[in-house]
Design an enzyme around this catalytic site. Structure first.
Site, PDB file in Angstrom:
ATOM      1  N   VAL A   1       0.857  -1.183   0.000  1.00 59.99           N
ATOM      2  CA  VAL A   1       0.000   0.000   0.000  1.00 59.99           C
ATOM      3  C   VAL A   1       0.894   1.234   0.000  1.00 59.99           C
ATOM      4  CG1 VAL A   1      -1.817   1.268   1.187  1.00 59.99           C
ATOM      5  CG2 VAL A   1      -1.786  -1.237   1.279  1.00 59.99           C
TER       6      VAL A   1
ATOM      7  N   ASP B   1     -11.546 -11.694   8.967  1.00 59.22           N
ATOM      8  CA  ASP B   1     -10.110 -11.436   9.056  1.00 59.22           C
ATOM      9  C   ASP B   1      -9.796 -10.344  10.066  1.00 59.22           C
ATOM     10  OD1 ASP B   1      -7.502 -12.028   8.414  1.00 59.22           O
ATOM     11  OD2 ASP B   1      -7.446 -10.813   6.593  1.00 59.22           O
TER      12      ASP B   1
END
Length: 348
Positions: A69, A176
């Protein structure tokens, strides 16, 4: 404090109605159809260009197994954004589009990172843009053996439970939840948001555990022999993970390494304590928690999924004391015993 996500595989198409009702299954199927529609539209609108042609890289915000990212600015407008790039070598086009579209579907909630409607394909990567989090993720704030200040832990609990409720209201299960997937937007955890929806699935999707369980793995996923065809996933999986995460935020420890009594003595101690209800059976890692926190975590960490409290259970406990102000010498001694056991296991 570390923990990798246990791998899970999508399984077949046969359901055990003891695990899911027809109404719940219908809700998940409606969510799947809605995602398919968004995915079809996004696939047609995918922008093909190289990153440097459109954006100026400022710095890297994060890195994972499958991608990274970046903090970027738009070359013409100067807008700062987060760009998630997934390598084509490890990500399929369909997998990328799925994660992108789930983010688009859920991003209207204030506790979920907003995904912008721009999907990008380069020669080597797929990518999409979202709002940037400049304060990192939650894992960097959790102090080993101490956790977070109680006020920050309660702020996280409030925001994350609300975000998960939103996910569940759309017929999806997040699957998650861990500190690495909670981004911090303001100091003191005044604003945190869920990110990374690659594991999110419609309710009722059949899954089976394909790797070793981790602390966040709910116990019902750890019994493959009972469900060789897989388990229809439910929001209760997220409730369990939320309970484990809150324990970590309040103590700086995992409550156990895996929720298997025959494999993990700390989980067995927890089960024995639940069964007896006696204060003298309280496991050592729980010594820093108040009775109020015990009750909240008792709801979220109920081993039976149908009896487990929903993620929204958190609301009834906000504003009350969750951490003991000081541990007794007896509890402190028990904590030292646990550290010694962990050191001995590591030496072996």
């Amino acid at each position: 404090m570390t923990g990798e996500k246990g791998e899970e595989d999508e399984a077949g198409l046969s359901w055990d109605l003891e695990d899911i009702t027809m109404e719940e299954l219908s809700e998940g199927q409606a969510a799947a159809r809605a995602l398919e529609d968004v995915l079809a539209l996004s696939s047609q609108a995918l922008l093909r260009a190289e990153v440097e042609d459109l954006y100026r890289e400022v710095r890297q915000l994060g890195q994972g197994r499958f991608g990274r990212v970046l903090l970027v600015t738009h070359r013409q407008r100067g807008t700062a954004m987060a760009l998630k790039l997934l390598s084509k070598a490890s990500t399929t086009r369909q997998g990328f589009l799925y994660e992108f579209c789930v983010g688009l579907t859920l991003g209207s909630h204030p506790g979920i990172v907003a995904t912008y409607g721009i999907g990008l394909e380069t020669q080597t990567c797929y990518g999409f843009l979202s709002e940037p989090a400049l304060h990192g993720d939650l894992i960097a704030l959790i102090q080993p053996k101490r956790g977070l200040p109680e006020a920050a832990a309660q702020l996280c609990a409030q925001q994350l439970s609300s975000a998960l409720e939103h996910v569940h209201s759309r017929g999806l299960v997040y699957r998650d939840l861990k500190p690495e997937n909670v981004l911090v937007f303001e100091p003191g955890c005044r604003r945190v948001k869920l990110t990374d929806f690659g594991h999110t699935r419609p309710r009722g999707t059949l899954l089976r555990l394909a790797g070793p369980p981790i602390p966040y793995t709910a116990p019902e996923l750890c019994s493959p022999s009972r469900r060789p065809q897989g388990l229809p996933i439910q929001p209760s999986l997220d409730a369990w993970a939320l309970g484990v995460l809150l324990f970590c935020l309040l103590t700086g420890y995992f409550p156990w390494d895996q929720p298997l009594a025959e494999e993990d003595p700390f989980y067995q101690d927890f089960l024995d304590w639940r069964a007896s209800g006696r204060a003298c059976d309280r496991p050592a890692p729980w010594g820093a928690l108040s009775p109020t926190a015990d009750r909240l975590l008792g709801l979220l960490l109920e081993p039976q999924p149908r009896l487990r409290g929903p993620v929204g259970s958190v609301r009834a406990f906000l504003g009350q004391c969750w951490q003991e102000r000081a541990q007794s010498p007896q509890l402190a001694g028990k904590g030292e015993e646990r550290e010694e056991e962990e050191q001995e296991e590591g030496a072996e």
